[in-house]
Design a protein around this motif. Sequence first.
Motif, mmCIF file in Angstrom:
data_model
loop_
_atom_site.group_PDB
_atom_site.id
_atom_site.type_symbol
_atom_site.label_atom_id
_atom_site.label_comp_id
_atom_site.label_asym_id
_atom_site.label_seq_id
_atom_site.Cartn_x
_atom_site.Cartn_y
_atom_site.Cartn_z
ATOM 1 N N MET A 68 0.837 -1.208 0.000
ATOM 2 C CA MET A 68 0.000 0.000 0.000
ATOM 3 C C MET A 68 0.873 1.259 0.000
ATOM 4 O O MET A 68 1.910 1.309 0.666
ATOM 5 C CB MET A 68 -0.884 0.043 1.248
ATOM 6 C CG MET A 68 -2.118 -0.804 1.196
ATOM 7 S SD MET A 68 -3.091 -0.485 2.710
ATOM 8 C CE MET A 68 -4.437 -1.625 2.454
ATOM 9 N N VAL A 69 0.425 2.277 -0.703
ATOM 10 C CA VAL A 69 1.083 3.578 -0.645
ATOM 11 C C VAL A 69 0.832 4.206 0.724
ATOM 12 O O VAL A 69 1.746 4.704 1.385
ATOM 13 C CB VAL A 69 0.580 4.501 -1.774
ATOM 14 C CG1 VAL A 69 1.233 5.881 -1.674
ATOM 15 C CG2 VAL A 69 0.839 3.875 -3.144
ATOM 16 N N PHE A 70 -0.414 4.196 1.144
ATOM 17 C CA PHE A 70 -0.808 4.725 2.446
ATOM 18 C C PHE A 70 -1.417 3.586 3.260
ATOM 19 O O PHE A 70 -2.384 2.960 2.825
ATOM 20 C CB PHE A 70 -1.829 5.862 2.296
ATOM 21 C CG PHE A 70 -1.357 6.979 1.402
ATOM 22 C CD1 PHE A 70 -0.416 7.891 1.844
ATOM 23 C CD2 PHE A 70 -1.842 7.109 0.107
ATOM 24 C CE1 PHE A 70 0.035 8.916 1.015
ATOM 25 C CE2 PHE A 70 -1.408 8.128 -0.726
ATOM 26 C CZ PHE A 70 -0.460 9.035 -0.272
ATOM 27 N N GLY A 71 -0.852 3.310 4.432
ATOM 28 C CA GLY A 71 -1.330 2.223 5.266
ATOM 29 C C GLY A 71 -2.621 2.549 5.980
ATOM 30 O O GLY A 71 -3.114 3.686 5.956
ATOM 31 N N VAL A 72 -3.166 1.552 6.661
ATOM 32 C CA VAL A 72 -4.459 1.705 7.335
ATOM 33 C C VAL A 72 -4.432 2.847 8.348
ATOM 34 O O VAL A 72 -5.343 3.681 8.375
ATOM 35 C CB VAL A 72 -4.871 0.391 8.022
ATOM 36 C CG1 VAL A 72 -6.117 0.599 8.875
ATOM 37 C CG2 VAL A 72 -5.118 -0.703 6.984
ATOM 38 N N ALA A 73 -3.406 2.911 9.188
ATOM 39 C CA ALA A 73 -3.340 3.957 10.213
ATOM 40 C C ALA A 73 -3.325 5.347 9.578
ATOM 41 O O ALA A 73 -4.020 6.269 10.038
ATOM 42 C CB ALA A 73 -2.107 3.755 11.100
ATOM 43 N N HIS A 74 -2.552 5.486 8.510
ATOM 44 C CA HIS A 74 -2.488 6.782 7.809
ATOM 45 C C HIS A 74 -3.866 7.152 7.255
ATOM 46 O O HIS A 74 -4.321 8.289 7.406
ATOM 47 C CB HIS A 74 -1.470 6.704 6.673
ATOM 48 C CG HIS A 74 -1.281 7.989 5.935
ATOM 49 N ND1 HIS A 74 -0.136 8.758 6.042
ATOM 50 C CD2 HIS A 74 -2.095 8.668 5.069
ATOM 51 C CE1 HIS A 74 -0.255 9.838 5.284
ATOM 52 N NE2 HIS A 74 -1.438 9.801 4.677
ATOM 53 N N ILE A 75 -4.518 6.192 6.626
ATOM 54 C CA ILE A 75 -5.818 6.456 6.003
ATOM 55 C C ILE A 75 -6.859 6.871 7.039
ATOM 56 O O ILE A 75 -7.590 7.853 6.850
ATOM 57 C CB ILE A 75 -6.303 5.211 5.231
ATOM 58 C CG1 ILE A 75 -5.436 4.988 3.984
ATOM 59 C CG2 ILE A 75 -7.773 5.340 4.834
ATOM 60 C CD1 ILE A 75 -5.640 3.640 3.335
ATOM 61 N N VAL A 76 -6.956 6.132 8.142
ATOM 62 C CA VAL A 76 -7.966 6.436 9.159
ATOM 63 C C VAL A 76 -7.727 7.832 9.744
ATOM 64 O O VAL A 76 -8.662 8.633 9.875
ATOM 65 C CB VAL A 76 -7.960 5.367 10.267
ATOM 66 C CG1 VAL A 76 -8.871 5.789 11.426
ATOM 67 C CG2 VAL A 76 -8.411 4.024 9.710
ATOM 68 N N ALA A 77 -6.484 8.150 10.073
ATOM 69 C CA ALA A 77 -6.182 9.469 10.614
ATOM 70 C C ALA A 77 -6.451 10.561 9.578
ATOM 71 O O ALA A 77 -7.016 11.620 9.899
ATOM 72 C CB ALA A 77 -4.732 9.519 11.078
ATOM 73 N N TYR A 78 -6.071 10.303 8.341
ATOM 74 C CA TYR A 78 -6.264 11.279 7.262
ATOM 75 C C TYR A 78 -7.739 11.592 7.063
ATOM 76 O O TYR A 78 -8.138 12.764 7.004
ATOM 77 C CB TYR A 78 -5.650 10.726 5.979
ATOM 78 C CG TYR A 78 -5.756 11.632 4.776
ATOM 79 C CD1 TYR A 78 -4.829 12.639 4.555
ATOM 80 C CD2 TYR A 78 -6.782 11.459 3.840
ATOM 81 C CE1 TYR A 78 -4.912 13.461 3.436
ATOM 82 C CE2 TYR A 78 -6.874 12.272 2.718
ATOM 83 C CZ TYR A 78 -5.934 13.280 2.533
ATOM 84 O OH TYR A 78 -6.032 14.096 1.425
ATOM 85 N N LEU A 79 -8.559 10.570 6.967
ATOM 86 C CA LEU A 79 -9.993 10.790 6.766
ATOM 87 C C LEU A 79 -10.608 11.568 7.917
ATOM 88 O O LEU A 79 -11.498 12.401 7.713
ATOM 89 C CB LEU A 79 -10.709 9.448 6.590
ATOM 90 C CG LEU A 79 -10.368 8.642 5.340
ATOM 91 C CD1 LEU A 79 -11.073 7.297 5.374
ATOM 92 C CD2 LEU A 79 -10.733 9.405 4.067
ATOM 93 N N SER A 80 -10.137 11.301 9.138
ATOM 94 C CA SER A 80 -10.727 11.957 10.315
ATOM 95 C C SER A 80 -10.472 13.453 10.338
ATOM 96 O O SER A 80 -11.099 14.181 11.112
ATOM 97 C CB SER A 80 -10.178 11.317 11.595
ATOM 98 O OG SER A 80 -8.878 11.794 11.914
#
Length: 281
Positions: free
Chosen positions: A216-228
């Motif tokens: 993945m380019v952006f991992g799960v932790a990055h995605i969840v924080a980013y969306l929030s």
Amino acid sequence: MKLLRYGAKGKEKPGLLDSEGRLRDLSSVIPDITGETISPKGLARLRKIKPESLPLVRGKPRIGACIANPQKFIAIGLNYSDHAAESGLQVPKEPVVFTKQVSCLSGPFDDVTLPPKSKKSDWEVELGVIIGTRAKNIKKADALKHVAGYCTINDLSEREFQAERSGQWTKGKSYDTFGPVGPWLVTADEVKDPQKLHMWLELNGKRVQNGSTSTMVFGVAHIVAYLSEFFTLMPGDIITTGTPPGVGMGMKPQRFLKPGDVMRLGIEGLGEQGQKVVRDK
């Protein structure tokens, strides 16, 4: 725990798999698998139950989407560099965010219906993330604390609708049955590292996607924080996190879904799906 929903469409009951992979009925404990029942408090309650004390479900009932009534079904595009390359697009500097309408939610073994005007419907095996606690402006270091569990998703896409009909991607991603989710929600405590999961998809028995969440380019932790940062994530919300290469759009010549095709897909530890393709009327 592996939580799931079974029964006729619109009348699903909650269930769990015991240690021997047998389906147990949870309907005497909770009304459904919802954002409320997968909260930390809700999961703690379920963990106290001895699976063998629950009734066995006989036969082979239909399996529904593993979460009921999510407020949001959010998707991340071009999140694998090799998939971006096969799509002829640049790797994004920030996550590409779009939505799938919740009306596209489907059971993991339900038929996939092609829109009447579809010529370029495509497959995408993806890691699904299901939120367990409200997340707003959170830090990456805290992001995984807000995840209730993970699942397998087929992010079906009509490429003409998505890319050639102008506007946003949502209209190419949201046709009824274009969101098979499940078979199970595997609670986060049973997934040691969401960035080390093998994933695959077969079309008519031929392996066409074979990848890993490690790329993945952006991992799960990055995605969840980013969306929030942009909107509040609520319990039960689904995030589908992108696909590895091997989609029909990237083939030479391109290959898109047609009635009679059969897809089979899965993610390590999260279960398998299987869908037959039919044409909607």
